[in-house]
Design a protein around this motif. Structure first.
Motif, mmCIF file in Angstrom:
data_model
loop_
_atom_site.group_PDB
_atom_site.id
_atom_site.type_symbol
_atom_site.label_atom_id
_atom_site.label_comp_id
_atom_site.label_asym_id
_atom_site.label_seq_id
_atom_site.Cartn_x
_atom_site.Cartn_y
_atom_site.Cartn_z
ATOM 1 N N THR A 87 1.483 19.883 -25.069
ATOM 2 C CA THR A 87 2.894 21.074 -25.470
ATOM 3 C C THR A 87 3.439 20.787 -24.903
ATOM 4 N N GLY A 88 3.104 19.897 -23.797
ATOM 5 C CA GLY A 88 4.201 19.099 -22.456
ATOM 6 C C GLY A 88 3.758 20.419 -21.171
ATOM 7 N N GLU A 89 3.575 21.325 -21.237
ATOM 8 C CA GLU A 89 3.140 22.794 -20.722
ATOM 9 C C GLU A 89 3.119 22.037 -19.760
ATOM 10 N N ASN A 90 3.665 22.183 -17.900
ATOM 11 C CA ASN A 90 2.508 22.252 -17.249
ATOM 12 C C ASN A 90 1.162 23.507 -16.367
ATOM 13 N N LEU A 91 0.525 22.504 -16.409
ATOM 14 C CA LEU A 91 -1.059 23.100 -15.967
ATOM 15 C C LEU A 91 -1.556 23.869 -15.172
ATOM 16 N N THR A 92 -0.587 23.452 -13.631
ATOM 17 C CA THR A 92 -0.777 22.875 -12.213
ATOM 18 C C THR A 92 0.476 24.372 -12.014
ATOM 19 N N VAL A 93 1.487 24.807 -12.971
ATOM 20 C CA VAL A 93 2.247 26.038 -12.251
ATOM 21 C C VAL A 93 2.289 26.955 -11.474
ATOM 22 N N ASP A 94 2.758 27.106 -10.347
ATOM 23 C CA ASP A 94 2.112 28.648 -9.825
ATOM 24 C C ASP A 94 3.656 29.377 -10.334
ATOM 25 N N GLU A 95 2.681 29.980 -11.611
ATOM 26 C CA GLU A 95 3.509 31.200 -11.550
ATOM 27 C C GLU A 95 4.710 31.937 -10.557
ATOM 28 N N SER A 96 3.853 32.787 -10.429
ATOM 29 C CA SER A 96 4.473 33.153 -9.117
ATOM 30 C C SER A 96 5.868 32.779 -8.416
ATOM 31 N N ARG A 97 6.572 31.619 -8.430
ATOM 32 C CA ARG A 97 7.351 30.676 -7.933
ATOM 33 C C ARG A 97 7.408 29.708 -8.851
ATOM 34 N N ALA A 98 8.035 30.813 -10.080
ATOM 35 C CA ALA A 98 8.522 29.450 -11.536
ATOM 36 C C ALA A 98 9.507 30.338 -11.993
ATOM 37 N N GLY A 99 10.136 31.917 -11.629
ATOM 38 C CA GLY A 99 11.287 31.872 -12.604
ATOM 39 C C GLY A 99 10.013 32.561 -14.124
ATOM 40 N N ARG A 100 11.701 31.952 -14.637
ATOM 41 C CA ARG A 100 10.794 32.830 -16.711
ATOM 42 C C ARG A 100 10.800 31.270 -17.553
ATOM 43 N N GLU A 114 1.140 -1.392 0.402
ATOM 44 C CA GLU A 114 -0.044 0.326 0.502
ATOM 45 C C GLU A 114 0.752 1.383 -0.264
ATOM 46 N N ILE A 115 0.451 1.678 -1.274
ATOM 47 C CA ILE A 115 1.540 3.122 -1.255
ATOM 48 C C ILE A 115 0.811 4.057 -0.450
ATOM 49 N N TRP A 116 0.868 5.594 -0.088
ATOM 50 C CA TRP A 116 0.714 6.677 -0.263
ATOM 51 C C TRP A 116 1.257 7.703 -0.983
ATOM 52 N N VAL A 117 0.991 8.336 -1.112
ATOM 53 C CA VAL A 117 1.176 9.783 -2.689
ATOM 54 C C VAL A 117 0.065 10.804 -1.678
ATOM 55 N N ASP A 118 1.583 12.059 -1.568
ATOM 56 C CA ASP A 118 0.874 13.505 -1.725
ATOM 57 C C ASP A 118 0.493 14.050 -2.833
ATOM 58 N N SER A 119 -0.903 14.185 -3.276
ATOM 59 C CA SER A 119 -1.408 14.413 -3.768
ATOM 60 C C SER A 119 -1.755 15.801 -4.079
ATOM 61 N N THR A 120 -1.142 17.061 -2.936
ATOM 62 C CA THR A 120 -1.321 17.909 -3.290
ATOM 63 C C THR A 120 0.117 18.309 -4.407
ATOM 64 N N LYS A 121 0.917 16.753 -4.603
ATOM 65 C CA LYS A 121 2.277 18.255 -5.124
ATOM 66 C C LYS A 121 2.268 17.298 -6.614
ATOM 67 N N ILE A 122 0.962 16.730 -6.876
ATOM 68 C CA ILE A 122 1.596 16.430 -8.047
ATOM 69 C C ILE A 122 0.887 17.679 -9.270
ATOM 70 N N HIS A 123 1.980 17.077 -10.421
ATOM 71 C CA HIS A 123 1.378 18.777 -11.225
ATOM 72 C C HIS A 123 1.342 17.589 -12.792
ATOM 73 N N LEU A 124 0.054 18.219 -13.609
ATOM 74 C CA LEU A 124 -0.491 18.242 -14.488
ATOM 75 C C LEU A 124 -0.230 18.260 -15.779
ATOM 76 N N PHE A 125 0.367 17.583 -16.571
ATOM 77 C CA PHE A 125 0.910 18.616 -18.079
ATOM 78 C C PHE A 125 0.223 18.282 -18.773
ATOM 79 N N ASP A 126 0.220 19.282 -20.334
ATOM 80 C CA ASP A 126 -0.923 19.193 -21.728
ATOM 81 C C ASP A 126 -0.106 17.763 -22.249
ATOM 82 N N PRO A 127 -0.125 16.147 -22.734
ATOM 83 C CA PRO A 127 0.201 15.956 -23.617
ATOM 84 C C PRO A 127 0.778 16.634 -24.628
#
Lengths: 276, 419
Positions: free
Chosen positions: B377-390, B362-375
């Motif tokens: 374009t590869g773009e990260n849909l869940t990125v926090d732009e204020s903390r992602a630099g440029r 039985e494996i636990w996963v921290d689901s708040t840390k999951i990133h979701l990418f658009d297959p």
């Protein structure tokens, strides 16, 4: 087993040494014999009573000393110019991308393969017209032409071995292209430069065909050519001992130069082998 | 001391191969900037353009206040450490370090003072009279750095300086470089493909792929907020896991089960169909070791292989990916210079975990840390732009797309050559 191969090696070594050095020793021994001894018919190997007369006679011979000066002057100038041109040309060939690079290299090789004799006729006519006949430049120019190809090939191989970064590092450190070439590339290619210099010098020093065809007096005649004029008073009895003496004297500078440059080549190789 | 400002730099080689496509990076005065990416991503070319060893096809290179596009390397007053050190083998260590000073025409007294100073800093005093050939790799490295610090250069440039050293020495020299840079406070641009160096040394890191800037951010921002699939896969070891995912409301369907993600993340991924979920190995845990599993989700899976390292363990769980995702993941592996054979989940477990090979755990996963990418374009849909630099594609998607197109063209040039 080990002992056996050791003995075999030494025997082979001795045989080769005798084979190579016997003529040299013979010439040296001849040079210490008096004229009477060599004309006697069948002289023994070692001189009966060694004499330095031959040496003093030949060094007093104005024609010979003059030829010696010519030989030194022509060979040194040809070597110097040839090495300078070859260094610059080889550097360009090793470093720059330009059209016709292959042609330049193959042309150079073709020139090196050209038989010298076939050029004697045309050169003789050209040099007479241009007033280069029987002058130092008249010999220096063809000597350079014949030694440049080999020098360029040797040196461009050396330059290719030197990593590009050396030069780029020098440029970033504040060197101009010329400074980078002079302070970094040339010292690193020193073994190649010395190799090229030795080859060129030997060619010019020993060359006979051009030396005898393109000269007419001791104004520019070199030693190998001059020696063919050592006939002595009696055409049926050439002065063998004096010829031998001249040969010994001509060989001495070559030996000295080889020993000197050899040390340089070894020193150069050890420092050049390190690629930082 | 000077800032280095690169504006829309493009490098095209004679054969039409675009090595660098429209890269803009600003290096602040005194900043330690890392250029990182897989081999052939143009990072070294970019560095060589800064120092002037490569011509700039278009764009502006500004050092201090001056545009240096057409200046020769020696007029740019930069110091560079080369990958193979490029020491002058015919000169002693002393003369190697003194070389730039001698070229600048410094007096003997000044040369001596500065060289002794540099050699003291780098602990090279007892080697000054030796030739580089007699030195060890680490010592040569220090001589190369001595040659750089001896002059008052506007900036240091390092081209993979530690790649020729063994692992232990690399660690020591890394700290040494970091210390030196902090003390001298000099602007530094450092090229590497080693992400440990990238993460530990840099104030900011520029991630490049095929000559296109992917993201420019602090190491922490890159790690926690990767801008796209490539950055996510490149930064971190073992790398981030990529799984096919379908979002429905706040629940995400993964191959092993369904997990709940925060509302605001889920919103951004609504109605996009099949996505790629990115989860770092350390965001999993053995549920039996975890005290409080309420904050995430748990699922059951059969563990294929376990690598126990003492403080932690890596468990490998294979899964099947649908073809759309598989294709994207294969492309990603190709971009990352890897050749992954199968799709598998790498899970980092606590060292105390008792999960063994072949167990269904039985494996636990921290689901708040999951990133979701658009297959697509590869773009990260869940990125926090204020903390992602440029992230260039967020600033100007068109320009980024254009640059990627140029890079595609470059691949064509290369494949045409190979054919």
């Amino acid at each position: 087993m080990k002992q056996k191969t050791g003995i075999g090696t030494w025997i082979g070594f001795a045989l080769i040494m005798i084979w190579c050095l016997l003529p040299v020793v013979w010439i040296i021994s001849l040079s210490f014999k008096s004229l009477a001894e060599t004309t006697a018919g069948s002289p023994q190997f070692l001189p009966k009573d060694p004499t330095l007369d031959n040496y003093s006679a030949i060094l007093d011979n104005g024609d010979f000393t003059r030829a010696l000066i010519n030989s030194f002057g022509i060979s040194l100038i040809a070597t110097l110019l040839s090495v300078i041109f070859a260094t610059l040309a080889a550097y360009a060939i090793a470093r720059l991308e330009f059209k016709g690079k292959r042609i330049v290299l193959s042309m150079a090789l073709a020139i090196a393969m050209f038989p010298v004799v076939s050029l004697v006729g045309p050169l003789f006519d050209m040099w007479r017209t241009l007033g280069l006949f029987n002058t130092w430049p008249g010999l220096i120019i063809p000597y350079m032409t014949f030694t440049l190809p080999l020098a360029i090939w040797t040196l461009s191989a050396f330059f290719r071995e030197i990593p590009w970064e050396m030069e780029q590092a020098a440029q970033v450190d504040g060197a101009t292209s010329w400074q980078a070439f002079r302070k970094v590339i040339v010292p690193l290619a020193a073994p190649g430069v010395f190799t090229a210099a030795i080859l060129t010098f030997f060619f010019a020093w020993n060359e006979f065909v051009l030396a005898i065809s393109l000269t007419s007096t001791t104004r520019s005649r070199t030693v190998p050519a001059q020696m063919s004029f050592f006939v002595g008073p009696d055409p049926f009895n050439p002065p063998y001992s004096q010829l031998a003496t001249a040969s010994v004297i001509v060989t001495i500078p070559v030996i000295i130069i080889v020993l000197l440059f050899q040390r340089k080549i070894v020193a150069g190789l050890t420092s050049g082998a390190v690629k930082g | 001391m000077a800032a280095i400002d690169m504006k829309n730099i493009v490098k095209k080689y004679g054969d039409g191969f675009p090595a660098v496509n429209d890269v803009s990076i600003d290096v602040a005065d005194g900043e330690f900037m890392i250029l990182v990416g897989p081999s052939g991503c143009g990072k070294s070319t970019l560095l060589r353009m800064i120092v002037g060893l490569e011509d700039i096809t278009s764009g502006d290179m500004i050092i201090g206040e001056k545009k240096v596009n057409d200046l020769a390397p020696r007029d740019r007053n930069l110091a560079m450490v080369f990958q193979n050190y490029a020491l002058y083998p015919h000169l002693t260590v002393y003369e190697n370090i003194a070389f730039p000073l001698r070229l600048a025409g410094a007096s003997d007294d000044e040369v001596d003072k500065k060289v002794r100073n540099a050699s003291k800093t780098l602990e090279l005093d007892e080697h000054l009279e030796r030739k580089p050939g007699n030195l060890s790799g680490g010592q040569r490295q220090r001589v190369a750095m001595g040659r750089a610090i001896v002059r008052d250069a506007d900036a240091f440039l390092f081209d993979e300086p530690l790649s020729n050293l063994d692992a232990k020495l690399r660690g020591q020299m890394r700290t040494e470089i970091s210390r030196l840079q902090k003390r001298l406070g000099i602007t530094t641009v450092y090229v590497t493909h080693d992400q440990t160096e990238a993460m530990t040394l840099g104030d900011r890191v520029a991630v490049l792929k095929r000559g296109v800037l992917q993201q420019l951010a602090t190491p922490r921002e890159l790690y926690t907020n990767p801008g796209n699939l490539f950055v996510a896969g490149f930064i971190g070891s073992p790398p981030m896991n990529f799984l096919p995912a379908e979002v429905d409301g706040t629940s995400v369907k993964l191959p092993f089960g369904t997990v709940q993600i925060p509302q605001e993340r889920a919103e951004r991924a609504q109605g996009k169909g099949l996505l790629i979920a990115g989860i770092r190995p350390e965001h999993f845990e053995d549920a039996s070791v975890k005290d409080d599993t309420s904050s995430g989700s748990t699922f059951r899976a059969t563990v294929d292989v376990v690598e126990w390292l003492g403080n932690e363990a890596y468990a490998y769980i294979p899964f099947e990916a649908p073809p759309e995702v598989q294709k994207q993941l294969t492309q990603l592996e190709h971009d990352l210079d890897g050749d992954q054979m199968r799709t598998q989940l790498v899970v980092s477990l606590d060292g105390a975990s008792r999960i063994a090979e072949g167990d269904e755990a039985e494996i636990w996963v921290d689901s708040t840390k999951i990133h979701l990418f658009d297959p697509a374009t590869g773009e990260n849909l869940t990125v926090d732009e204020s903390r992602a630099g440029r992230i260039p594609e967020r600033e100007d998607p068109k320009a980024k797309e254009q640059a990627e197109k140029m890079a595609d063209h470059g691949e064509e040039v290369h494949s045409a050559e190979e054919a």
